[in-house]
Design an enzyme around this catalytic site. Sequence first.
Site, PDB file in Angstrom:
ATOM      1  N   ASP A  79      47.426  38.428  35.204  1.00 22.53           N
ATOM      2  CA  ASP A  79      46.372  38.328  34.246  1.00 22.53           C
ATOM      3  C   ASP A  79      45.832  37.086  35.483  1.00 22.53           C
ATOM      4  O   ASP A  79      46.617  36.398  36.137  1.00 22.53           O
ATOM      5  CB  ASP A  79      46.530  37.606  32.988  1.00 22.53           C
ATOM      6  CG  ASP A  79      44.491  37.880  33.019  1.00 22.53           C
ATOM      7  OD1 ASP A  79      44.171  38.139  33.538  1.00 22.53           O
ATOM      8  OD2 ASP A  79      43.974  37.762  31.313  1.00 22.53           O
TER       9      ASP A  79
HETATM   10  C1  BGC Z   1      40.452  38.489  31.731  1.00 22.83           C
HETATM   11  C2  BGC Z   1      41.335  39.702  32.008  1.00 22.83           C
HETATM   12  C3  BGC Z   1      40.461  40.109  32.798  1.00 22.83           C
HETATM   13  C4  BGC Z   1      40.439  39.276  34.149  1.00 22.83           C
HETATM   14  C5  BGC Z   1      40.000  39.747  35.398  1.00 22.83           C
HETATM   15  C6  BGC Z   1      41.031  37.633  33.112  1.00 22.83           C
HETATM   16  O1  BGC Z   1      40.090  36.685  32.766  1.00 22.83           O
HETATM   17  O2  BGC Z   1      41.972  38.003  30.842  1.00 22.83           O
HETATM   18  O3  BGC Z   1      41.095  40.745  30.890  1.00 22.83           O
HETATM   19  O4  BGC Z   1      41.136  41.571  32.972  1.00 22.83           O
HETATM   20  O5  BGC Z   1      40.483  38.004  34.508  1.00 22.83           O
HETATM   21  O6  BGC Z   1      38.475  40.174  35.991  1.00 22.83           O
END
Ligand code: BGC
Length: 765
Positions: free
Chosen positions: A287
């Site tokens: 993530d």
């Molecule tokens: C989130 C993810 C997301 C990623 C990209 C993160 O903060 O937890 O779910 O896909 O950002 O935007």
Amino acid sequence: MILTYNKISVAGSALVFAWLLNTTVALGQTNVPQLGKSTVKEVIAAMTLEEKAMMVIGGGRDAAPSAFTDGSMVGNTSFRIPGAAGVTNAIPRLGIPAMVLADGPAGVRMDVRRKNDDHKYFATAFPAGNTLASTWNPDVVKRIGEAFGNEVKEFGADIILAPGVNIHRNPLGGRNFEYYSEDPVLTGEIAAAIINGIQSNGVGTSIKHFAANNQEANRAGVNAHISERALREIYLKGFEIAIKKSSPWTVMSSYNLLNGTHTSERKDLLTTILRNEWNFKGYVMSDWGGKATNWVEQVKAGNDMIMPGNNKQIQRIISAVKHDSLDVKTLNTSVESVLNIIMRSPSFSAYKFSNNPDLKAHAKVSREAATEGMVLLKNEKESLPIKNKQAKVALFGNISYALIAGGWGSGDVNKAYTISLAKGLNNAGYTLDKELSDPYQQYNSNYRNWNKELLITDELIEKKAAECDVAILTIGRNSGETKDRDLDYDYYLKPTELSLIERTAEAFHRKNKKLVVVLNLCGPIDTKGWREKADAILLAWQPGMEAGDAIADLLSGKVTPSGKLPDTFADNYNDIASSANFPGLPYDNPSDVIHQEDIYVGYRYFDTWKVKPAYEFGYGLSYTTFGFSPLKVSSSVVKDNLKVSLTVTNTGNVAGKEVVQLYLSAPGEIINKPVQELKAFCKTNLLQPGQSQVVTFNLPVNVFASFDNNQNAWVAEAGAHTLKAGSSSRQIKQTVEVTIPKTILTQKVNSVLHPQTPIEVIKPK
Ligand code: BGC
């Protein structure tokens, strides 16, 4: 080509320029292996160490499309989707293009505006995850996936960072709207459906957040202490079902720590379980910018790509290989996983995307799924549907005039419109009372503040009760990434909301007229304080951009409600097992959250401890009624595969769909068991009055098994097992008993994911 390189800002550093120099030399070479033409192994063999490192590190925040000017990313990947979440690095000399990764679960998240371009780029905002789960209908969810995947492809992305399948451990979870349910079987089946739909377009998904990311409070630093059993049965199960049934291209590891280690650094999770046990073939990405900083350990664990990526990380990987702390073979394995996915991507085949998907057609599917995902919670004396189209409607509540399509954060979608309930009712032919709708419209346009109810005087309510035929009142809740919901002011209704419900109910009831409450919610709320006052309650969840039309379809009776709750609505917040330890301690910024409730999440707790909920898991009313014939089983002794069937008949007066929910009560001699667990479900077709449908379930023996920590195995216990078919978890209509003569160890698995110290879990007496 070299000219193009001058504009790049990939990892934006000296290293990249050094790489470019190498590349320039390499461009002069002949017979350089090309991805797709040579084997992946040959391509990897031709890679420099720098190039390999670039494959396991994302294209970088600096390269995030929003920051792009004109020109192109390495490999002539243009800045196709400003606002997309990230990119992968390209290596043109080896024929490796960059891929674009966009959020999120409810539609393609991208910027509306682009440089030197007057066109506004909007995507469809589909119903939120919990709305889709409430359909209990994998077919309609698959169609959502097909439309969604088409937008991913036509807007020029390769992988959509969805679906989110974390379990609804507690109703205050800030991202529950993105996720599906408190139950892993419902979660897994709905996730598989959307993944299959999306990927049928030749684009990829990223099932997330693996695993146990069940709260937003200190989401990147909290250590979730969970037993192996609760992990296997609850928190991993939804992923397992979805991955086995739909093969997502990628998995996104989560921010949190699990039993002491960040998930992105856990080889037992990302390799032993995900790949060896479940046979996952894609790649794992982290993530975005989490707190896990041992990037070498991540690659070793099988977290193949670190997102969004930066040059420091590339250098760290290079140095680890040079100094022997990372075996290049391990790095090659990750590179191979990434390249195998790149070869399937639209970017690899240089797909000419249109930027022009059929948004009208997708809105139609979205509306249909939204109506199927709404749950009729209450309908006294057939208050709904509102059959009289001449009815004059008194429409209360700010939210009625500005419905919430979906939550905020990476799960938000830039949409062209959200149809309000006012508009939806108008479109359906009803007349709204202007003396109410005008000030509400005015108030919303001035403040756009759904959080603060417009104050309506008692006199005006009395007047409307005299003049109008029915009152409709909407309550709304929104939430999103980084923050869990507040108990006092979000889960419970605010005094102004309670007062509005109370005063409207009293005034309309005095005139013998009805109050219908519409709930436009991101997650469950308290209903104890007010539900008696409403004649009908329709839970619309967050239904996407077609919201108002979809709600009107149900209020008018054009569509019969068929949604069922994916979560328990508790009568008291403290009845929820996790309420004792959510979001962990210290309360303000929890470092640790101990899952003492273990497997007893949601209805598993309520049913086993005999606590009466406000509305149970699987609950949802209809405008018609259904009969279930007795259950037939292929054998009364379970050996390998048990076939279970029954006939559902529409016994009422209007066409409708029913969900047959199959629960299992298993003996608990070896290990304690919940009173019952959902094992399978099926939504019928639209049945006309009097029409029947045979519903069949195939239950392999492992469906009867629970996870025994002591044996590291799934075990189906000997004894009588009761299968129960219901229209909710508490409206069981037919049961049948089958026997397992001798305990069967259905699957032995690896002994992994151990808690750091034993967890004191609750157990039924
Ligand atoms: C989130 C993810 C997301 C990623 C990209 C993160 O903060 O937890 O779910 O896909 O950002 O935007």
